[in-house]
Design an enzyme around this catalytic site. Structure first.
Site, mmCIF file in Angstrom:
data_model
loop_
_atom_site.group_PDB
_atom_site.id
_atom_site.type_symbol
_atom_site.label_atom_id
_atom_site.label_comp_id
_atom_site.label_asym_id
_atom_site.label_seq_id
_atom_site.Cartn_x
_atom_site.Cartn_y
_atom_site.Cartn_z
ATOM 1 N N GLN A 85 0.850 -1.200 0.000
ATOM 2 C CA GLN A 85 0.000 0.000 0.000
ATOM 3 C C GLN A 85 0.878 1.239 0.000
ATOM 4 O OE1 GLN A 85 -3.384 -0.698 3.074
ATOM 5 N NE2 GLN A 85 -1.787 -2.163 3.550
ATOM 6 N N VAL A 87 3.698 4.044 -1.218
ATOM 7 C CA VAL A 87 3.983 4.722 -2.484
ATOM 8 C C VAL A 87 5.439 5.170 -2.542
ATOM 9 C CG1 VAL A 87 1.594 5.516 -2.730
ATOM 10 C CG2 VAL A 87 3.253 6.989 -1.556
ATOM 11 N N ASP A 88 6.255 4.685 -1.595
ATOM 12 C CA ASP A 88 7.613 5.221 -1.447
ATOM 13 C C ASP A 88 8.667 4.528 -2.302
ATOM 14 O OD1 ASP A 88 8.043 2.814 -0.005
ATOM 15 O OD2 ASP A 88 7.625 3.808 1.921
ATOM 16 N N HIS A 103 -1.608 1.412 -4.153
ATOM 17 C CA HIS A 103 -1.947 2.832 -4.039
ATOM 18 C C HIS A 103 -1.061 3.703 -4.928
ATOM 19 C CE1 HIS A 103 -3.983 1.918 0.101
ATOM 20 N NE2 HIS A 103 -4.694 1.533 -0.925
ATOM 21 N N CYS A 111 -0.221 12.331 -16.400
ATOM 22 C CA CYS A 111 -0.679 13.550 -17.057
ATOM 23 C C CYS A 111 -2.180 13.741 -16.862
ATOM 24 C CB CYS A 111 -0.349 13.489 -18.554
ATOM 25 S SG CYS A 111 -0.906 14.982 -19.407
ATOM 26 N N CYS A 114 -3.496 13.911 -21.150
ATOM 27 C CA CYS A 114 -3.561 12.707 -21.993
ATOM 28 C C CYS A 114 -3.529 11.415 -21.181
ATOM 29 C CB CYS A 114 -2.431 12.717 -23.026
ATOM 30 S SG CYS A 114 -0.771 12.578 -22.323
ATOM 31 N N CYS A 135 2.079 16.190 -24.156
ATOM 32 C CA CYS A 135 0.997 17.096 -24.546
ATOM 33 C C CYS A 135 1.058 18.454 -23.856
ATOM 34 C CB CYS A 135 -0.362 16.434 -24.301
ATOM 35 S SG CYS A 135 -0.859 16.398 -22.570
ATOM 36 N N THR A 173 0.652 -3.112 8.532
ATOM 37 C CA THR A 173 -0.565 -2.427 8.098
ATOM 38 C C THR A 173 -1.647 -2.577 9.153
ATOM 39 O OG1 THR A 173 -2.293 -2.234 6.414
ATOM 40 C CG2 THR A 173 -1.345 -4.442 6.730
ATOM 41 N N ASN A 198 3.490 -6.879 13.351
ATOM 42 C CA ASN A 198 3.041 -5.521 13.690
ATOM 43 C C ASN A 198 3.166 -5.365 15.209
ATOM 44 O OD1 ASN A 198 1.386 -3.175 14.143
ATOM 45 N ND2 ASN A 198 0.323 -3.605 12.212
HETATM 46 P P1 OAD Z 1 -1.682 2.852 9.178
HETATM 47 O O1 OAD Z 1 -1.032 4.101 9.687
HETATM 48 O O2 OAD Z 1 -3.164 2.779 9.168
HETATM 49 O O3 OAD Z 1 -1.122 1.626 10.011
HETATM 50 C C1 OAD Z 1 0.255 1.481 10.222
HETATM 51 C C2 OAD Z 1 0.458 0.171 10.946
HETATM 52 O O4 OAD Z 1 1.858 -0.050 11.049
HETATM 53 C C3 OAD Z 1 -0.131 0.144 12.361
HETATM 54 O O5 OAD Z 1 -0.880 -1.040 12.523
HETATM 55 C C4 OAD Z 1 1.132 0.141 13.249
HETATM 56 O O6 OAD Z 1 0.931 -0.587 14.456
HETATM 57 C C5 OAD Z 1 2.140 -0.535 12.336
HETATM 58 N N1 OAD Z 1 3.551 -0.233 12.627
HETATM 59 C C6 OAD Z 1 4.093 0.911 13.104
HETATM 60 N N2 OAD Z 1 5.432 0.802 13.181
HETATM 61 C C7 OAD Z 1 5.753 -0.448 12.729
HETATM 62 C C8 OAD Z 1 6.977 -1.180 12.575
HETATM 63 N N3 OAD Z 1 8.164 -0.644 12.887
HETATM 64 N N4 OAD Z 1 6.900 -2.442 12.079
HETATM 65 C C9 OAD Z 1 5.711 -3.000 11.756
HETATM 66 N N5 OAD Z 1 4.532 -2.367 11.893
HETATM 67 C C10 OAD Z 1 4.550 -1.102 12.369
HETATM 68 O O7 OAD Z 1 -1.065 2.591 7.708
HETATM 69 P P2 OAD Z 1 -1.536 1.615 6.544
HETATM 70 O O8 OAD Z 1 -2.186 0.377 7.092
HETATM 71 O O9 OAD Z 1 -0.398 1.448 5.628
HETATM 72 O O10 OAD Z 1 -3.817 5.035 1.628
HETATM 73 O O11 OAD Z 1 -2.648 2.509 5.865
HETATM 74 C C11 OAD Z 1 -3.235 2.062 4.675
HETATM 75 C C12 OAD Z 1 -3.580 3.234 3.791
HETATM 76 O O12 OAD Z 1 -4.239 4.263 4.531
HETATM 77 C C13 OAD Z 1 -2.399 3.936 3.192
HETATM 78 O O13 OAD Z 1 -1.853 3.273 2.074
HETATM 79 C C14 OAD Z 1 -3.001 5.256 2.790
HETATM 80 C C15 OAD Z 1 -3.844 5.566 4.005
HETATM 81 O O14 OAD Z 1 -5.020 6.287 3.752
HETATM 82 C C16 OAD Z 1 -3.860 5.972 0.665
HETATM 83 O O15 OAD Z 1 -3.296 7.045 0.775
HETATM 84 C C17 OAD Z 1 -4.676 5.591 -0.533
#
Ligand code: OAD
Length: 231
Positions: A85, A87-88, A103, A111, A114, A135, A173, A198
Site C-alpha cells: 500500500q 507509495v515510497d 496505491h 498527465c 492525456c 501534450c 498495516t 506488527n
Molecule cells: P496505518 O497508519 O493505518 O497503520 C500502520 C500500521 O503499522 C499500524 O498497525 C502500526 O501498528 C504498524 N507499525 C508501526 N510501526 C511499525 C513497525 N516498525 N513495524 C511494523 N509495523 C509497524 O497505515 P496503513 O495500514 O499502511 O492510503 O494505511 C493504509 C492506507 O491508509 C495507506 O496506504 C493510505 C492511508 O489512507 C492511501 O493514501 C490511498
C-alpha cells in the site's frame, strides 16, 4: 517483542512454502523514517507535508531491514508476490522484483491531460508542477487520492496472489483501509497460513494464524535468513 517460539513457527511455515504472498503497509517503512498514517505519530495526526509528501522527503528515505528481508525472501521460497500500500518505492530500492503497488507510486507522474504515466526519479523536479512532455498539460503524482479507484488490474492481481498463497504475511498495516485490508482474510479463507507482523494488533488480528508483535525491521530478519533451503 515476540518470543523465539513464535519466530520459529513463522520460519517453519515459510520453509517449504511454494507460494508466499506479502502485504505491506506504512509500518514496513516506519523504520526508514517514513511516517505511518494512523499511529500516534502518524501522518494524519501531524502533517508535515514537505517531509513526507514530496519527492525530496522520499528521496531521503532508504530501505530498512524489513524491506531487505522481504527482498531476500525471494531467493528462499518458490514464489513471492509482494503487494504494498506504500507509495515510497522502498521495496524496489531494496531489490524486490515485481511489486504490486495498490496505491500507486510517488515516483510516477500521470498527465492530467492525456493520461500518460511516466516514471520520473529526478529530485528535485525541474518544474513544479511538472508538465507532460507529450501534450504539455500538468502532471500529478501517480498515487491514489481519496475518492479515487485503485490502478487498473492491481486489486485483481493482489486478490489472486492472496487466494493462491500458502503463507500470507501481513506486515505493518492496520488493515483498516479497504480493499487492501481484506486481503489477509481473503488469503485465510482460501487456505493460507496468515502471519501478522506488527507491534500492535491490526483490524484483522483476531483472524490471523500467528501474530508476531514487534517492529518489522527487527522481526523479519530474525527468521527470513533461516528460511530455506536457499535455491
Ligand atoms: P496505518 O497508519 O493505518 O497503520 C500502520 C500500521 O503499522 C499500524 O498497525 C502500526 O501498528 C504498524 N507499525 C508501526 N510501526 C511499525 C513497525 N516498525 N513495524 C511494523 N509495523 C509497524 O497505515 P496503513 O495500514 O499502511 O492510503 O494505511 C493504509 C492506507 O491508509 C495507506 O496506504 C493510505 C492511508 O489512507 C492511501 O493514501 C490511498
Amino acid at each position: 517483542m515476540s518470543g523465539a517460539s513464535a519466530i520459529d513457527r513463522a520460519r517453519e511455515a515459510l520453509s517449504g512454502a511454494p507460494r508466499v504472498t506479502v502485504l505491506t503497509g506504512s509500518g514496513a517503512s516506519a523504520e526508514s523514517g517514513v511516517p505511518t498514517f494512523r499511529d500516534a505519530a502518524g501522518l494524519w495526526q501531524q502533517v508535515q507535508l514537505e517531509d513526507v509528501a514530496t519527492p525530496e522527503g522520499f528521496a531521503a528515505a532508504e530501505p530498512n531491514p524489513a524491506h531487505r528481508a522481504l527482498a531476500a525472501l525471494e531467493d528462499r521460497v518458490g514464489q513471492v508476490s509482494l503487494i504494498t500500500q506504500n507509495v515510497d518505492g522502498l521495496h524496489q530500492a531494496a531489490g524486490s522484483g515485481r511489486v504490486v503497488e495498490l496505491h500507486g507510486s510517488l515516483w510516477d507522474l500521470r498527465c492530467t491531460g492525456c493520461g500518460t504515466t511516466r516514471s520520473d526519479h529526478r529530485v528535485p523536479l525541474p518544474e513544479v508542477p511538472p508538465r507532460c512532455p507529450a501534450c504539455g498539460e500538468w502532471q500529478r503524482p501517480g498515487v491514489v487520492w481519496f475518492g479515487e479507484g485503485l490502478p487498473p488490474g492491481a486489486l485483481e492481481e493482489a486478490a489472486q496472489a492472496a487466494r493462491e498463497a500458502d503463507v500470507f504475511l501481513s506486515v505493518g498495516t492496520a488493515a483498516e483501509v479497504a480493499p487492501a485490508g481484506s486481503l489477509p482474510l481473503l488469503a485465510r479463507q482460501a487456505g493460507a497460513f496468515v502471519v501478522e507482523i506488527n507491534p500492535q494488533p491490526s483490524a484483522v488480528a483476531d483472524e490471523v494464524d500467528l501474530a508476531l508483535r514487534g517492529p518489522a525491521g527487527e522481526l523479519l530478519p530474525r527468521f527470513v535468513a533461516e528460511v530455506g533451503p536457499a535455491r
